[in-house]
Structure formats: C-alpha cells, structure tokens
Write a protein that holds these residues in place. Structure first.
Motif: not given
Length: 299
Positions: A41-46, A58-65, A108-111, A114-119
């Motif tokens: 996720c740091i890549m996306l923030l940068v 600002r990212i929250w450092p834990a997962r929500f459900v 949207r381009a950034a997202l 990021f999706e492409g990098q992860i997948r």
C-alpha cells in the motif's frame, strides 16, 4: 472498533477502498496474501502524492470488515481504507469542474496501476483463491464496519515450511553453503540438508495465527498514527559484530540503499521508553499484532 479507528472513519468523507478477498484454505497463503498487500500500500501512497500533491491521503493500518460478518466466516473479505482530504493550510483556490475531472482521472489511473501491480504478482496473488480491487467511495457507501482480527485461512500441514522469511533465510544459507563448499562436494548437499530439516520439523506450537513478519511490524509502527516510530529500536544480527541495534526511523528497507540490511537478520523490536521487547523472532513473540506463542507475556 477502537476510538482511533472510529475517529478515522468520521474524519474523512471520501475514501479509497482496497477490497481484499480470499477463499482458499492455507493460512500461509491467506496471511501471506493480505500481509503482502498491506506492505504494498505504500506504493499507492507514494503514487498519490506524486500525482496529486495537494491531496492528503491517510491509511488506517488495519483491516476492516462488515459488522455483520461472523468471526467463523471462512470466505474472507475485508477492506483497507485510505482517507482523502486536502492538505491543511493549502492556499489553492477551490477546484473548478475541469480541475475536479482531472483529479478524478489521476486518482483512477493510480488505482488501476495499483490493481495491476497487485494482480500481476504471481508469487502472492493467485486468482484461483484470491481477489482485490481498489475504488473511490463515500463514507455513506461503507456502511457499518468493525476491525477484522481474523487470520485468513486455516493452518494446514506444511504452512510453516512456506513462511516467506524462512524461505528467504534458507536461500541465503544455501547460497553461503554453496560458496564455502569444496569443489568435490555434491551440488545437492545443501538441498538435501534443507529437506532433512523440513522432514524433522517439530510440531507446530499451540497458538492461533501465523507469526507476523518483521516487515509487517515495521509497516505497522511506521503507519499506525497511535504509535511513535521514534520510540522503537531494531535489533539485528551483524555478520561480523554480532547483535547490533538501530533506530527504526533510520532503518533502510530498499535493497538499492547502501545501508540496506536483509530483514531476515532482524532479531527483535524494542521500545526505547521502557525497554520492552515487543517482537522477538527467536521466541516467536509479538505484542504488536498479538501473534506468536507468548504475546501476552512481554519482557
């Protein structure tokens, strides 16, 4: 929900929602997938800072459900949230409609990137057992949430053998064995040794959850707003000098940096303020995430 996470959700009107799903069985694969996603996720923030320097992410450092999800649910789905706002003190004029369209296009381009990098990473992302997406949402679209404390997946035989850091350390040791072996030593010696070690692997200790890696701990301390990274020390093994310590804020994680030290050499993390060791590799103890065999008994 903690007070901090509730305040986080109430602070922002717009969020980037990173949706992660896993329907496999292996705890090693499930935990490995979400742990690696968190670290990326740091890549996306940068990238957001580069494309939209006036936006404060600002990212929250834990997962929500979702609040209604059962703790026993085995089709795992959770969300990582990045709140978006303008930098305080920004003197820029209000955005025009065209400016807003440009900003949204950049987001949207950034997202999509990021999706492409992860997948696209075959080591951690398996489309047969996992999925992720990143989208822009309003607070009202999130609904009722709570923090997700589940380990994704169930422990299966062999999970410990595929621990990411253990693999890295084994590869390092194998490489060193090869470098120091005689010319008449069979090339399969180190591999045979590794197989023997796996075959004689002791029974897994009775604790729930995979022991979180040093990389997870570094990311949590650096990005959790409730933790002061300046109060933490990294204890690591120097090849020539033995155990050494370094302030976490000066720790280099990029392999291209001259001061880079492989993370498999990290031995422990310690707080400066009270001297308590909060993560210990040898003892498999972790009070940052609560994983490990004796997380309730800090030094």
């Amino acid at each position: 929900m903690t007070k901090g996470s509730t305040e986080f959700l109430d602070t922002f009107k717009t969020f980037i929602k990173i949706d992660a799903q896993f329907w496999g069985v292996s705890l090693a694969k499930g935990s490995g997938f979400v742990g690696w996603l968190e670290s990326r996720c740091i890549m996306l923030l940068v990238d957001l800072n580069r494309r939209l320097p006036t936006i404060y992410p600002r990212i929250w450092p834990a997962r929500f459900v979702n609040e209604d999800v059962s703790e026993d649910e085995t089709d795992y789905q959770g969300y990582y949230l990045i709140g978006l706002d303008k930098w305080e003190g920004s003197n820029e004029q209000p955005m025009t409609r065209d400016d807003m369209k440009t900003a949204l296009a950049s987001l949207r381009a950034a997202l999509q990137k990021f999706e492409g990098q992860i997948r696209g990473d075959e080591k951690y992302f398996d489309p047969n057992t996992s999925w992720m997406s990143a989208s822009l949402v309003n607070r009202s679209e999130l609904g009722a949430l709570r923090l997700d404390n589940r380990e994704w997946g169930e422990y299966t035989v062999g999970d410990d053998d595929f621990d990411e850091e253990d693999e890295e350390e084994d590869e390092m040791l194998d490489s060193e064995d090869d470098d120091h072996s005689n010319s008449d030593t069979p090339t399969g010696k180190s591999k045979s040794k590794k197989k023997t070690t796996i075959a004689s692997h002791p029974a897994r200790p009775s604790y729930s959850g995979k022991f979180r890696s040093s990389a997870d701990v570094i990311n949590r301390i650096r990005w959790d707003p409730s933790m002061d990274s300046g109060d933490y020390i990294v204890g690591y093994e120097d090849r020539f000098l033995g155990t050494k310590e370094r302030a976490l804020d000066t720790w280099k994680s990029e392999q291209t940096d001259e001061e880079f030290i492989p993370q498999h050499r990290i031995l422990y993390f310690k707080r400066k303020s009270d001297g308590v060791i909060v993560w210990d590799r040898k003892e498999r103890r972790d009070t940052i995430f609560g994983s490990g065999v004796s997380s309730n008994n800090p030094r």
